[in-house]
Design an enzyme around this catalytic site. Structure first.
Site, PDB file in Angstrom:
ATOM      1  N   GLU A 234      19.981  17.256 -25.115  1.00  0.00           N
ATOM      2  CA  GLU A 234      18.969  16.199 -25.233  1.00  0.00           C
ATOM      3  C   GLU A 234      17.706  16.697 -25.918  1.00  0.00           C
ATOM      4  O   GLU A 234      17.009  15.926 -26.576  1.00  0.00           O
ATOM      5  CB  GLU A 234      18.636  15.633 -23.852  1.00  0.00           C
ATOM      6  CG  GLU A 234      17.861  14.337 -23.888  1.00  0.00           C
ATOM      7  CD  GLU A 234      17.904  13.588 -22.556  1.00  0.00           C
ATOM      8  OE1 GLU A 234      16.866  13.037 -22.189  1.00  0.00           O
ATOM      9  OE2 GLU A 234      18.957  13.567 -21.904  1.00  0.00           O
TER      10      GLU A 234
ATOM     11  N   ASP B 141      21.002  15.249 -20.557  1.00  0.00           N
ATOM     12  CA  ASP B 141      20.680  15.262 -19.131  1.00  0.00           C
ATOM     13  C   ASP B 141      21.747  14.520 -18.340  1.00  0.00           C
ATOM     14  O   ASP B 141      22.216  13.442 -18.744  1.00  0.00           O
ATOM     15  CB  ASP B 141      19.315  14.619 -18.880  1.00  0.00           C
ATOM     16  CG  ASP B 141      18.176  15.573 -19.208  1.00  0.00           C
ATOM     17  OD1 ASP B 141      18.449  16.721 -19.601  1.00  0.00           O
ATOM     18  OD2 ASP B 141      17.005  15.168 -19.058  1.00  0.00           O
TER      19      ASP B 141
ATOM     20  N   TYR C 184      17.563  20.221 -11.341  1.00  0.00           N
ATOM     21  CA  TYR C 184      17.365  18.961 -12.068  1.00  0.00           C
ATOM     22  C   TYR C 184      16.412  18.020 -11.320  1.00  0.00           C
ATOM     23  O   TYR C 184      16.621  17.743 -10.135  1.00  0.00           O
ATOM     24  CB  TYR C 184      18.719  18.272 -12.277  1.00  0.00           C
ATOM     25  CG  TYR C 184      18.665  17.064 -13.160  1.00  0.00           C
ATOM     26  CD1 TYR C 184      18.454  17.174 -14.530  1.00  0.00           C
ATOM     27  CD2 TYR C 184      18.833  15.782 -12.630  1.00  0.00           C
ATOM     28  CE1 TYR C 184      18.409  16.059 -15.346  1.00  0.00           C
ATOM     29  CE2 TYR C 184      18.794  14.651 -13.437  1.00  0.00           C
ATOM     30  CZ  TYR C 184      18.582  14.804 -14.799  1.00  0.00           C
ATOM     31  OH  TYR C 184      18.528  13.693 -15.608  1.00  0.00           O
TER      32      TYR C 184
END
Length: 692
Positions: free
Chosen positions: A7, A103, A301
């Site tokens: 990303e 992601d 994350y």
């Protein structure tokens, strides 16, 4: 050869290093059987209405509703070069398959799929799904790649979210803007969020404080309060009677052993709330800092709605807790107990587990991080230690006394085992709680105690609290939760990943503003925000309907709800809105508040006034303007706020903190100066330590 698509460039570089793609190309890395490239945000986006028909270039009521039968997409103007690179790479003959490494969530899936389809690529896809950027997690992820088809439902939900937002945003914004003669931005999640702020402010304005009175008995070592009374004379009478009695009888002494469980680990929303409460960070700042830490391999994350870890992580917890405690010097001489079972529950983990520091963080020089990232990392480290700790135990004593025929009450609290709290430090919230409960002497029922005095206490009822970002995030998370059945996975409006952006957009569009001191900022509705909520019908501003849509999106993600049915509901609602809505009579007065003057124009000396789109010189021949959507400040990660505009107009400069550099992926502080040309147009310059 496999093409790996990340990303962001920084993530791509981390992946390249681990899998051995070390040869640099133009917009990609290559080596060891892999090509690694990257997107830059949303490379491909939904086309604007005029792409479907030129007539939509002008906003006209008669052209509504706009409901595309076949959706069109376009490549973002600012990212055409990188899109071209990706298209060439996908079409390379030696590229046999792709790995989606964006992601691991709804938006990441959407970013990859749109680029994949826009390029006309038909090659097979595998999915990299990881919750940490540590080298070990990346290696394990590449060993456990999943077929891309397993994430088709996730992509379907992302498409529905994007298209639903387009349909509601485009049609409702044009509808109300045409009817009321000015730009009124309306959004599927944004407007219900605004409505909550407007309603809270209205309740505060309408609130009428009512006085109340009570008598307080003063003993040698403690005080006891009586019931509230509306009439002052009644309270004064009781005070006089108690003074005359001179003593009180202890009628009740109740002691209980209580415990306070350790807090759960952080998901994104709870982290944003805590950071706002303790540090004054906005939700967007907290997300930005945590995302930066994730890309530096220091935390897991961030865009998660889970507060637990998965079952397979249980063996890793004790060592992680030990190294984090020592590295961050969290009461290092008192080894933290590790009750891992308290934070382990795979059933409560959806896409990603809770946010925790990584082992890499334990060996990192934290002083090298920007202050905001430091604060968030420390907060995450402390929460990990606390979450696996033992309960805080305390003895609570409730005492009731009787004097002049009335009951008086007090409460005492003695901590017997600090438990997890010895690692947590003290917050202002803890101080307030402890202030309410004092240490009491030994007391028993039937004792008679002499009074040291009797006070008349006066007070007033309090209005509802203004929204801070902490409280607004909580309200968004729990909106209409009582209307959902038990066991529903996600309630409220927005998602952990989008709520910060919604709040920022409301500020940017001038519907709400931040007020207050440096640490505690309140979110208050503006005249423009109040006006919009006044004219928008209930169905658009209803948190319950929006929360219902969010739940259906989640069901689509799990393959439990039909996406066509969801989009049909959205289209039907918008179609009905356009056909049945009538402009509110007299709203033109509401829509045209007096223009606020913020200072004198630095070019010509006339008043600088606020409008919908910015702050402009009242003299139309002067070109001085500070646009709210200002590209110069957007590149710094900042927005042109009223306070910033005032400083630039009146002082010619302003100090900016936490500016973001995309090139270096770091935050910095600077001073911005505004200068004017011969026509009055504004130009900006940055200064660092006195140098431009």
């Amino acid at each position: 050869m496999k093409l790996v698509l990340a990303e962001k460039p920084s993530v791509a570089m981390s992946l390249s290093k681990v899998i051995g793609a070390n040869q640099r190309g133009d917009g990609y890395m290559e080596g060891n059987g892999y090509i690694v490239s990257w997107c830059v945000g949303h490379l491909v986006e939904l086309s604007q209405p005029e792409a479907y028909d030129e007539k939509y270039a002008k906003w006209r009521y008669d052209d509504l509703p706009i409901l595309p039968e076949h959706w069109q997409y376009q490549v973002s103007t600012s990212t055409k070069k990188q899109f071209g690179i990706l298209k060439k790479l996908m079409l390379r003959k030696d590229v046999k398959s792709l790995i989606c490494a964006t992601d691991a969530g709804r938006e990441g899936e959407l970013i990859f799929r749109l680029v994949y389809h826009q390029c006309g690529c038909k090659k097979p896809v595998e999915r990299l799904w990881i919750s940490s950027m540590e080298d070990s997690a990346i290696r394990e992820g590449f060993q456990k790649l999943r077929p891309g088809t397993e994430y088709d439902a996730l992509y379907e939900a992302a498409l529905c979210r994007e298209r639903a937002d387009w349909i509601v945003g485009i049609n409702a914004t044009r509808l109300f803007s045409c009817l009321y003669g000015q730009t009124l931005n309306v959004g599927r999640v944004m407007t219900p969020t605004l409505a909550m702020v407007v309603m809270r402010d209205a309740a505060i304005r309408a609130f009428k404080p009512e006085p109340f009175y009570s008598a307080e008995l003063k003993f040698r070592d403690f005080q006891a309060g009586g019931e509230r009374m509306k009439e002052k004379a009644e309270a004064e009478k009781l005070v006089a009677e108690c003074c005359q009695a001179g003593s009180a009888i202890i009628t009740k002494v109740e002691q209980k052993e209580k415990s306070e469980k350790p807090p759960a680990l952080f998901d994104l929303t709870s982290l944003q709330r805590e950071a706002n409460r303790q540090l004054g960070f906005t939700a967007q700042q907290t997300l930005d800092y945590t995302q930066a830490l994730y890309e530096k391999k220091l935390v897991t994350y961030p865009r998660t709605d889970s507060r637990y870890l998965t079952d397979d992580m249980a063996p890793l917890v004790p060592e992680l807790v030990s190294v984090i405690q020592q590295s961050f010097q969290i009461q290092p001489d008192v080894p933290a107990p590790v009750n891992a079972a308290q934070v382990i529950n795979s059933k409560k983990v959806t896409d990603h587990h809770a946010i925790i520091p990584t082992k890499t963080a334990a060996g990192h020089d934290i002083s090298s991080l920007p202050s905001g990232e430091q604060a968030i990392l420390i907060m995450l480290a402390v929460r990990l230690i606390c979450a696996v700790g033992t309960p805080c135990r305390y003895a609570e004593t409730i005492v009731e006394a009787e004097c002049a025929g009335q009951k008086f009450r007090t409460k005492g609290k003695t901590v017997t085992d600090m438990g997890w709290r010895q690692y947590a430090g003290r917050s202002s919230e803890d101080a307030e709680k402890n202030a309410e409960a004092c240490n009491l002497p030994e007391l028993s029922e039937g004792m008679t105690l002499e009074l040291a005095g009797v006070d008349l206490k006066e007070g007033k009822t309090s209005p509802p609290k203004r929204f801070t970002e902490d409280l607004l995030l909580s309200a968004m998370e729990s909106a209409s939760s009582d209307e959902f059945p038990a066991g529903v996975e996600r309630k409220g409006i927005g998602t952990p990943a989008t709520r910060a952006a919604i709040i920022e957009k409301l500020v940017q569009k001038g519907f709400i503003e931040r007020r207050g001191d440096k640490k505690t900022k309140y979110l208050c509705s503006t005249d423009k925000g109040n006006a919009l909520v006044t004219v928008v019908p209930e169905q658009i501003q209803s948190p319950s309907m929006t929360a219902d849509w969010e739940e259906k999106l989640l069901k689509i993600e799990h393959g439990e709800y039909d996406s066509d049915a969801f989009m049909g509901e959205i289209s039907s609602m918008v179609n009905g809105l356009v056909k049945t809505y009538e402009a509110v009579k007299g709203a033109d007065v509401l829509m045209q508040p007096e223009r606020k003057v913020i200072g004198s124009c630095p070019a010509c000396g006339s008043d600088v006034c606020e409008t919908v789109k910015g702050w402009f010189c009242r003299d139309k021949s002067c070109k001085f303007a500070l646009w709210k959507e200002n590209r110069f400040f957007q590149t710094l990660g900042k927005q042109m706020t009223e306070e910033l505009a005032k400083q630039l107009v009146n002082q010619g400069k302003a100090r900016l903190t936490h500016c973001y550099s995309r090139k270096s992926n770091r935050y910095y502080d600077t001073t911005v100066r505004v200068e004017t040309g011969e026509d009055g147009a504004a130009a900006f310059k940055l200064e660092f330590g006195g140098k431009k």
